[in-house]
Write a protein that holds these residues in place. Sequence first.
Motif: not given
Length: 335
Positions: A132-139, A173-181
């Motif tokens: 997942a992109s971040s824990t914040s997205e899961l929250v 990284g402002s939506f630059r990383y692979q985890s961004t979906s």
Amino acid sequence: MSNGSVIDDVLDLLHSSKRAVVLSHTSPDADAYGSSCGLAAALKQLGISVVVYNESGFVPRYAVIPGAKDVSATIPPPLAEDDVLVVCDCGALERVGELLVPYVRAAKKVINIDHHNANTNFGQINYVVDGASSTSELVFNLLKEAEHRLSRNDIITSDVAACLLAGIIGDTGSFRYQSTSAKTFLAAHDLMERGARPDQLTQELFANHSLPAIKLQAEAMININILNNGAFAEVTVTQEMLKRLGAELLDADSLAERARDIEGVNVSVLFKQDVDMWRVSLRSRLGAVDVAAIAQSFGGGGHKPAAAFRWRKGLDLLKSELRDKVSNALSTGHA
């Protein structure tokens, strides 16, 4: 167990609790503050009493995140029988910090919300989504389901939205990383609709640097060490540099990414000297090398493209051991 059923379990436990204590990892970043402060503010909307703690307390550079200034560094009072403890953005229990580990171990109701590779699932309920992109997205997912359950649309307030978008922006990284979906962009869209301002958040998170910080970054990058035929970059920041330039340790945080972004570099490492240890950050271009596996061999962890660990021995020994592991990973494609 599916993510949906885990979310149900998390919400059931939260709804049965009158008080929650929310923790995140020591040396917090935007996602640690964003997920913990955003969740705390939302739980208050549900009538739950909430306090937020972090062993590092409040870090001024993250003042743009609502609620970050109220994060306490003191050890929380003992948990009551019906209290719930929520740990955000910690791949392992030890990430809460040495002072708070016993506190978590003593808790009877622990919810672990995280997105790190190889999370140790230390909670009674573990809402962990590797990749997942971040824990914040899961929250965000959790709170959206809470709104659906309760037929409400006021749990994710503008402040909650700002917290969560800050965390997403920080860890992608402002939506630059692979985890961004695609789901990450949909979450960001929803949060902007609720009042979060990416322009303000990115300005404060990435674009406000003191003159000492710029001088520190310049000196560190001038003295960068390039190894393995240009594939491996080392950056070192010492206490002597910090004191001489009037900079802070946090001013060096972006240097691991800057070194990785040099053409030809596949792995970068940042050595930051704290008072009694070296803080080591590893980055890999597009996950070419699993730096989380390397960090884990030193007692740390993280994600395939970004990881970290601490080291309490000498720098020469650290560099020797790390260079061997990185060189092997670069030559074989495995850590």
